[in-house]
Design a protein around this motif. Structure first.
Motif, short mmCIF file in Angstrom:
data_model
loop_
_atom_site.label_atom_id
_atom_site.label_comp_id
_atom_site.label_asym_id
_atom_site.label_seq_id
_atom_site.Cartn_x
_atom_site.Cartn_y
_atom_site.Cartn_z
N GLN A 1 0.59 -1.39 0.32
CA GLN A 1 0.23 0.02 -0.02
C GLN A 1 1.19 1.43 -0.32
N ALA A 2 1.95 1.39 1.04
CA ALA A 2 2.62 2.25 0.98
C ALA A 2 3.54 2.70 -0.27
N ARG A 3 4.10 1.42 -0.68
CA ARG A 3 4.95 1.40 -1.93
C ARG A 3 3.80 2.18 -3.96
N LEU A 4 2.30 1.53 -3.66
CA LEU A 4 1.99 2.18 -4.63
C LEU A 4 1.51 3.53 -4.46
N GLU A 5 1.28 3.86 -3.12
CA GLU A 5 1.24 5.48 -2.78
C GLU A 5 1.99 5.60 -3.33
N ALA A 6 2.94 6.18 -2.72
CA ALA A 6 4.40 6.52 -3.19
C ALA A 6 4.82 6.45 -5.38
N THR A 7 3.95 5.66 -5.99
CA THR A 7 4.02 5.46 -7.05
C THR A 7 3.20 6.77 -7.89
N LEU A 8 2.21 6.46 -7.24
CA LEU A 8 1.15 7.49 -7.50
C LEU A 8 1.48 9.11 -7.70
N THR A 9 0.69 10.61 -7.84
CA THR A 9 1.10 11.61 -8.52
C THR A 9 -0.04 11.55 -7.15
N PRO A 10 0.28 13.24 -6.41
CA PRO A 10 -0.70 13.61 -5.29
C PRO A 10 -2.00 14.19 -6.09
N GLU A 11 -1.82 14.65 -7.05
CA GLU A 11 -2.65 14.72 -8.29
C GLU A 11 -3.81 12.71 -8.30
N GLN A 12 -2.73 12.13 -8.66
CA GLN A 12 -3.90 10.60 -8.52
C GLN A 12 -4.24 10.55 -7.95
N ARG A 13 -3.77 10.14 -6.76
CA ARG A 13 -4.30 10.48 -5.40
C ARG A 13 -5.51 10.74 -4.92
N ASP A 14 -5.90 12.31 -4.81
CA ASP A 14 -6.74 12.66 -4.69
C ASP A 14 -7.61 12.77 -5.69
N GLU A 15 -7.31 12.02 -7.03
CA GLU A 15 -8.26 11.54 -8.10
C GLU A 15 -8.99 9.79 -8.09
N LEU A 16 -8.30 9.57 -7.25
CA LEU A 16 -8.30 7.93 -6.98
C LEU A 16 -9.04 8.08 -4.78
N GLN A 17 -8.76 8.80 -4.87
CA GLN A 17 -9.87 9.34 -3.36
C GLN A 17 -10.93 10.00 -3.64
N ARG A 18 -10.87 10.53 -4.43
CA ARG A 18 -12.55 11.18 -4.85
C ARG A 18 -13.72 9.95 -5.83
N LYS A 19 -12.82 9.10 -6.32
CA LYS A 19 -13.28 8.02 -6.81
C LYS A 19 -14.06 6.83 -5.68
N MET A 20 -12.85 6.79 -4.84
CA MET A 20 -13.98 5.55 -3.79
C MET A 20 -14.23 6.03 -3.05
N GLN A 21 -14.66 7.78 -2.77
CA GLN A 21 -15.49 8.32 -1.89
C GLN A 21 -16.78 8.40 -2.20
N ALA A 22 -16.97 7.73 -4.26
CA ALA A 22 -18.34 8.27 -4.24
C ALA A 22 -18.35 6.61 -4.71
N ARG A 23 -17.70 5.26 -4.56
CA ARG A 23 -17.81 4.74 -4.50
C ARG A 23 -18.39 4.10 -3.06
N GLN A 24 -18.05 4.87 -2.51
CA GLN A 24 -18.43 4.13 -1.09
C GLN A 24 -19.66 5.10 -0.61
N GLU A 25 -20.14 6.27 -0.78
CA GLU A 25 -21.66 6.56 -0.96
C GLU A 25 -22.34 5.64 -1.60
N GLN A 26 -21.76 4.89 -2.83
CA GLN A 26 -22.80 4.38 -3.71
C GLN A 26 -23.46 2.96 -2.95
N MET A 27 -21.88 2.58 -2.43
CA MET A 27 -22.32 0.88 -1.30
C MET A 27 -22.92 1.49 0.23
#
Length: 153
Positions: A115-141
């Motif tokens: 998990q830590a290595r994966l996060e280190a591979t992503l740019t800050p923008e990608q992490r933000d985008e991932l967070q937005r999409k995960m939030q949307a999925r959590q809301e759908q669930m």
């Protein structure tokens, strides 16, 4: 890092790591490959070629280590089962149980490191985008759960 961002990255890591962990219950070859998993992440956040290659290597290596640890854990679990009986050896049981605990800890550590290595591979923008999409999925669930609860009433 906010708790929500950490949760989103954790959820993604679990989603990516789950096939490796689930292989103990599945026949070989049915879990998605590292390439397929990276492809799914690419669809979510738009990885560049270097990131894709780095993540394929990262996931492949981590999955291999986790699978090795799982195999060893299964062997220790079988050894523990063999100790059951009227002529049990408490010392051997405790040693095997301690080894199983160590293996479980090692699998957890490998998952967190991935998990830590994966996060280190992503740019800050990608992490933000991932967070937005995960939030949307959590809301759908959450909404789906509410609908199911309402239907059951």
């Amino acid at each position: 890092m906010t708790a929500l961002k950490s949760l989103a990255i954790s959820a993604l890591t679990f989603a990516l790591a789950a096939p490796a962990i689930a292989q103990q219950a599945m026949p070989q070859g049915q879990a998605p490959s590292a390439e397929e998993q990276v492809g799914q992440l690419d669809e979510l956040v738009g990885l560049d070629d270097d990131q894709q290659q780095e993540l394929v290597t990262l996931l492949g290596d981590s999955q291999s280590r986790i699978q090795e640890l799982q195999g060893e854990a299964r062997e220790v679990q079988m050894q523990l089962q063999e100790h059951i009986g009227p002529e049990f050896d408490e010392t051997a049981i405790r040693q095997d149980a301690q080894r199983l605990g160590q293996l479980t800890g090692d699998m957890t550590a490998e998952s967190v490191l991935m998990q830590a290595r994966l996060e280190a591979t992503l740019t800050p923008e990608q992490r933000d985008e991932l967070q937005r999409k995960m939030q949307a999925r959590q809301e759908q669930m959450r909404q789906m759960q509410q609908q199911l609860q309402q239907q059951q009433q």
